[in-house]
Design a protein around this motif. Structure first.
Motif: not given
Lengths: 332, 332
Positions: A40-44, A80, A140, A143, A145
């Motif tokens: 479920h994670q997003t990379l910044a 972010m 993050l 979903d 930011a």
């Protein structure tokens, strides 16, 4: 002085006993670091460079240089809404100086440990000018930011902390650099520390993102005028800023007076506060969450429909003023 | 010349029409880039810096500088068995020069497009020395990477391509830089191009990782002696290298003769070939897969039990030689 690059890296940037993270599978010592995310994670991802004579004076305390180089990158992650996770460090040095490196690595790990960030790799090179490039990565957990392009007409505009201190600190440092002899009183010391040790607003960014409170956000590295301008351009809107609401620190007001302090607050860079826009319908919720965080913040204006080109209107006592502001840009 | 940093970035590093990737949710233009991985994927991260006068001469063609800066990073990803995915670019420049930037961005996007890599962000700063720092990220599609620390006693040692060309190319460039006037014949041109336009062994790394063919791998950026040394140190083993098997290019042999060419092959840096170790039981499988890839490779030695300190023994005609080799290190 003669010392191998690899020994140097091992000695001063050993991560033994430092912050480690479950996502980091393989750290310093191979061709690459390896990391893993939850589904479920997003990379910044963000990168910032600091160059001798352009971003800092050669006599900067190495502790402060490392601290600030990390802080500015974490500030981008905060803007972010990402949780700082790990960094790579590219360090160019004219020579190997043990005491310099020791202090640099102390500053580096002090701020990394404070925010539970892992050093996962980097490159050490020789060059005539000290240059620090950090690539920071954050996570993050949803979903969603804090982007620059989602400000909505009618949104209130907020900033955290106080503005102008970072630029004032820079001016004070430059005056000292140019030979000004003046005892450092507590006001001057406060402003210089605001420039040296910016506190990235990580908790604020995480809170805004987790609860989807802000429509748009940016960190104030180039000054309110310039950075808010990015939100306006990307969101195709304009803005009205009430100068009476500009949050200015007591030391700044005492040293510079109201008018000059306001100008520093608008044009200033290096504050590393967050500027964010929030729908009026979410204001009560915002106040509740930020009261818990104990982060200082202030409503300073609102988002208006786009004019022919995105622009900022300044008002005071309800009256429109005729001033124009640009942010700091290299090569200008 | 006066041009804003933001205009500059927009003009020369616009990613419109360039390689894009499904994992990239948000690219250049916000505080951070945002990317997402599939649950089974692992991220590989590497950073490399090139500094004027230390890694390249000021008159380097900007096309070549950009190409090589990306290639060296992709080589690190290849050595891990990762598929190159995206990069951040930190570029420090003394001034804004349109034709320089135009050529630099042409070289950058040529190699990025070739390997389907996205430019997702960066930082452009002013400083007296041109400096390029790239952070490259790649994706592993399995829980298996080509690490340095898994070489096993008995493994065969392989290298791809030919060795020593990159260092020979550097020597030729330096001689020209120091005023040597000599027409560039095709041999010299070959060696210089090997230095300027290294071809990262991406397909080879992917193949070795996908089929778990190699126990350990590294890319040859600092020379066989130094880089193989890293594998030995991390895996706590030693190695025997058969000089008769060293793959040397025809141009290198013609220009330098066998003995000097061997020395360049061992000590040389900047070849960006892969060195990897494979269990003898997997040799047939390796040969089959690499024949399909049409990558040149050669078996040059084997992994031995550790001595008191990790070291490389060189043999020729089955006889042990008494030579010692170290890799290139900054500050040495």
């Amino acid at each position: 002085m003669s010392e191998g690059e690899f020994d140097l890296i091992r000695r001063y940037f050993s991560t033994a006993g430092k912050a480690s993270r479950a996502e980091v599978i393989l750290s310093i010592g191979d061709d690459c670091a390896l990391t893993k995310l939850q589904p479920h994670q997003t990379l910044a991802i963000t990168t910032d460079t600091m160059v001798e004579n352009s971003h800092f004076y050669p006599d900067i305390a190495p502790y402060d240089l490392a601290y600030k180089a990390v802080a500015t990158n974490l500030s981008d992650l905060a803007a972010m809404g990402a949780e700082p996770a790990w960094i790579s460090l590219a360090l160019t040095l004219p020579r190997v100086d043990s005491s310099w490196l020791s202090e640099f690595s102390r500053g580096l790990f002090d701020i990394l440990d404070r925010y539970n960030v892992a050093l996962i790799g980097g490159d050490t090179t020789q060059g005539k000018l000290t240059t620090v490039t950090i690539t920071a990565q954050g996570i993050l957990n949803q979903d969603y930011a804090l982007r620059r392009d989602q400000a909505q007409v009618g949104d209130f505009i907020y900033v955290s902390g106080t503005l102008g201190d970072g630029l004032a600190g820079f001016h004070l440092l430059r005056a000292m650099q140019q030979g000004e002899k003046r005892a450092l009183d507590s006001d001057r010391d406060f402003l210089i520390r605001r420039n040296f040790h910016p506190q990235p607003r990580v908790e604020l960014g995480l809170c805004l993102a987790r609860h989807r409170l802000a429509n748009a956000a940016i960190d104030l590295s180039d000054g309110l005028g310039g950075d808010l301008g990015h939100i306006l351009a990307r969101s195709r809107v304009s803005a009205e800023i009430d100068l009476d609401q500009l949050p200015l620190s007591e030391p700044l007001l005492r040293l510079y007076g109201r008018e000059q302090a306001e100008l520093l607050g608008i044009q200033g860079g290096e504050d590393y506060e967050l500027c964010f826009t929030v729908s009026p319908s979410r204001q009560a919720e915002l106040d509740r969450h930020l009261a818990q965080l104990q982060v200082p913040y202030r409503r300073i204006g609102r988002i208006l429909p786009a004019h022919s080109s995105p622009e900022i209107t300044f008002i005071r006592g309800g009256k429109r003023l005729d001033i124009e502001v640009t942010g700091f840009e290299h090569f200008k």
